[in-house]
Design an enzyme around this catalytic site. Structure first.
Site, PDB file in Angstrom:
ATOM      1  CB  CYS A   1      -4.030  -5.459   5.883  1.00  0.00           C
ATOM      2  SG  CYS A   1      -3.570  -3.774   6.326  1.00  0.00           S
TER       3      CYS A   1
ATOM      4  CB  ALA B   1      -0.910  -0.010   1.225  1.00  0.00           C
TER       5      ALA B   1
ATOM      6  NE  ARG C   1       9.350  -5.767   5.159  1.00  0.00           N
ATOM      7  CZ  ARG C   1       9.532  -6.314   6.349  1.00  0.00           C
ATOM      8  NH1 ARG C   1       9.700  -5.541   7.401  1.00  0.00           N
ATOM      9  NH2 ARG C   1       9.546  -7.628   6.486  1.00  0.00           N
TER      10      ARG C   1
HETATM   11  C1  LIG Z   1       4.574  -0.460   3.457  1.00  0.00           C
HETATM   12  C2  LIG Z   1       3.912  -1.797   3.315  1.00  0.00           C
HETATM   13  C3  LIG Z   1       2.688  -1.876   2.674  1.00  0.00           C
HETATM   14  C4  LIG Z   1       2.059  -3.125   2.537  1.00  0.00           C
HETATM   15  N1  LIG Z   1       0.867  -3.174   1.877  1.00  0.00           N
HETATM   16  C5  LIG Z   1       0.276  -4.385   1.661  1.00  0.00           C
HETATM   17  C6  LIG Z   1      -0.927  -4.483   0.915  1.00  0.00           C
HETATM   18  O1  LIG Z   1      -1.469  -3.501   0.407  1.00  0.00           O
HETATM   19  N2  LIG Z   1      -1.476  -5.733   0.762  1.00  0.00           N
HETATM   20  C7  LIG Z   1      -0.887  -6.855   1.303  1.00  0.00           C
HETATM   21  O2  LIG Z   1      -1.411  -7.967   1.138  1.00  0.00           O
HETATM   22  N3  LIG Z   1       0.258  -6.775   1.996  1.00  0.00           N
HETATM   23  C8  LIG Z   1       0.855  -5.591   2.173  1.00  0.00           C
HETATM   24  N4  LIG Z   1       2.047  -5.526   2.845  1.00  0.00           N
HETATM   25  C9  LIG Z   1       2.708  -6.776   3.241  1.00  0.00           C
HETATM   26  C10 LIG Z   1       3.658  -7.250   2.134  1.00  0.00           C
HETATM   27  O3  LIG Z   1       2.968  -7.570   0.952  1.00  0.00           O
HETATM   28  C11 LIG Z   1       4.494  -8.469   2.574  1.00  0.00           C
HETATM   29  O4  LIG Z   1       3.654  -9.574   2.777  1.00  0.00           O
HETATM   30  C12 LIG Z   1       5.281  -8.181   3.855  1.00  0.00           C
HETATM   31  O5  LIG Z   1       5.895  -6.907   3.788  1.00  0.00           O
HETATM   32  C13 LIG Z   1       6.359  -9.239   4.094  1.00  0.00           C
HETATM   33  O6  LIG Z   1       7.212  -9.334   3.005  1.00  0.00           O
HETATM   34  P1  LIG Z   1       8.645  -8.563   2.910  1.00  0.00           P
HETATM   35  O7  LIG Z   1       9.428  -8.946   4.129  1.00  0.00           O
HETATM   36  O8  LIG Z   1       9.210  -9.103   1.613  1.00  0.00           O
HETATM   37  O9  LIG Z   1       8.352  -7.105   2.864  1.00  0.00           O
HETATM   38  C14 LIG Z   1       2.667  -4.292   3.039  1.00  0.00           C
HETATM   39  C15 LIG Z   1       3.904  -4.192   3.671  1.00  0.00           C
HETATM   40  C16 LIG Z   1       4.524  -2.979   3.813  1.00  0.00           C
HETATM   41  C17 LIG Z   1       5.883  -2.910   4.486  1.00  0.00           C
END
Ligand SMILES: Cc1cc2nc3c(=O)[nH]c(=O)nc-3n(C[C@H](O)[C@H](O)[C@H](O)COP(=O)(O)O)c2cc1C
Length: 332
Positions: free
Chosen positions: A105, A24, A230
């Site tokens: 979320c 998001a 991220r």
């Molecule tokens: C800033 C931010 C926004 C996110 N927005 C969403 C979203 O809109 N929908 C969703 O399913 N997950 C959302 N997530 C979760 C990520 O899709 C992901 O599952 C989570 O960050 C773990 O993965 P990573 O360690 O690769 O970031 C968001 C995470 C972050 C940090």
């Protein structure tokens, strides 16, 4: 030994199993184009409010718009009402190749509305939501979940089985609980458990920061695909690095000239789509991420917050990377 694997989700065939996460406020059209440019097999919209779409909220529809270069695009919806989610699916399906429902979320505002990870407290409602959305579209349908509300309620296996029975085509798990937020480590072992419990593809999300992490997640969990969140911020070329690693090649290192080119391209695409003012505001965070690890980044970041116009911002970016390139050439 791993390799690049094409992934099939329902009727959708993806060129590879490296997927860019919905984020998001971040995965808008220009950023998704960059992720696609570096080879992502699938990119996602930011989560879009089903209620907002039903009310014909212009803001929600804007989030669905994309460039053909992003294809295939996953549309992610959030909500808590099966009827509303089904109607939002009917209205949004034409914008993408796949529909995903957000069930992970942790943000308070979303939880208070009963959506996101609040749904994990009510697996029967999850079943009703999936049944309603399934009936609303022939497009591939996926869900994205966390492992449970808290450690006392780790119910991802129960939720996943319900989802599979109701007809989802793949399940993404971010193996942290809601109460964990983003603390601690994502428990990749839970991905292995999920993989053993369902027949649909399992997509692993959480803590992939390097190409080696992606290989490791695939190895320890045997999941079908990995999702990059991220780790790709300021480094969308991480996707290319992962694909090289899986393909058995040495990753092509990103050069300073390429970093500059990507940052400027991102800025220009943002302006082309949203106009100069919004591009300046939107790109501050991305530019700060692009500058990580480069000498002079702290000064550059301080400058970013005080520049309000497009052309001066573009010049500042060029100057910053020119200096970085000059330093790099001196050190060669
Ligand atoms: C800033 C931010 C926004 C996110 N927005 C969403 C979203 O809109 N929908 C969703 O399913 N997950 C959302 N997530 C979760 C990520 O899709 C992901 O599952 C989570 O960050 C773990 O993965 P990573 O360690 O690769 O970031 C968001 C995470 C972050 C940090």
């Amino acid at each position: 030994m791993h390799k690049i694997i094409p992934l099939t989700i329902g009727s959708l065939k993806l060129a590879n199993n490296i997927i860019a996460a919905p984020l998001a406020g971040i995965t808008d059209s220009p950023y998704r184009r960059l992720l696609k440019h570096f080879g992502a097999g699938l990119v996602f919209t930011e989560m879009v409010s089903a209620n907002g779409l039903i009310r014909d909220g212009k803001g929600s529809v804007v989030l669905l718009q994309s460039d053909p270069a992003e294809s295939p695009l996953g549309i992610q919806l959030f909500g808590d009402d099966p009827v509303v989610l089904a109607e939002a699916t009917r209205r949004s399906a034409a914008y993408g190749a796949l529909i995903d429902i957000n069930m992970g979320c942790p943000v308070k505002k979303v939880i208070r509305s009963g959506a996101g990870s609040a749904l994990l407290k009510n697996p029967r409602l999850i079943g009703r939501i999936i049944a309603a959305v399934r009936a609303a579209t022939d497009k591939p349908l996926t869900i994205k979940i966390r492992s449970g509300w808290d450690v006392q309620h780790l119910n991802f296996l129960e939720v996943a089985r319900i989802a599979q029975d109701e007809g989802v085509d793949a399940i993404t798990l971010h193996p942290r609980t809601r109460t964990q937020g983003f603390c601690g480590r994502a428990d990749w072992q839970q991905l292995a458990e999920l993989k053993g419990a369902v027949n649909v593809p399992v997509i692993g999300s959480g803590d992939i920061m390097t190409a080696a992490d992606a290989v490791e997640m695939l190895h320890v969990s045997k999941c079908d695909a990995v999702m990059i969140g991220r780790g790709g911020l300021g480094r969308p070329w991480l996707i290319r690095e992962i694909l090289s690693r899986l393909g058995g090649d040495d990753p092509t290192p990103v050069t300073m000239a390429e970093r500059c080119d990507i940052a400027l391209r991102h800025l220009d695409w943002q302006r082309d789509l949203f106009g100069e003012h919004k591009a300046v505001l939107d790109l501050r965070k991305h530019l700060s991420w692009y500058s990580r690890g480069i000498s002079g980044a702290a000064t550059f970041r301080a400058q970013l917050s005080s520049i309000n116009d497009f052309d001066p911002l573009r010049r500042t970016v060029t100057t910053f990377f020119d200096a970085a390139l000059a330093t790099e050439n001196l050190n060669l």
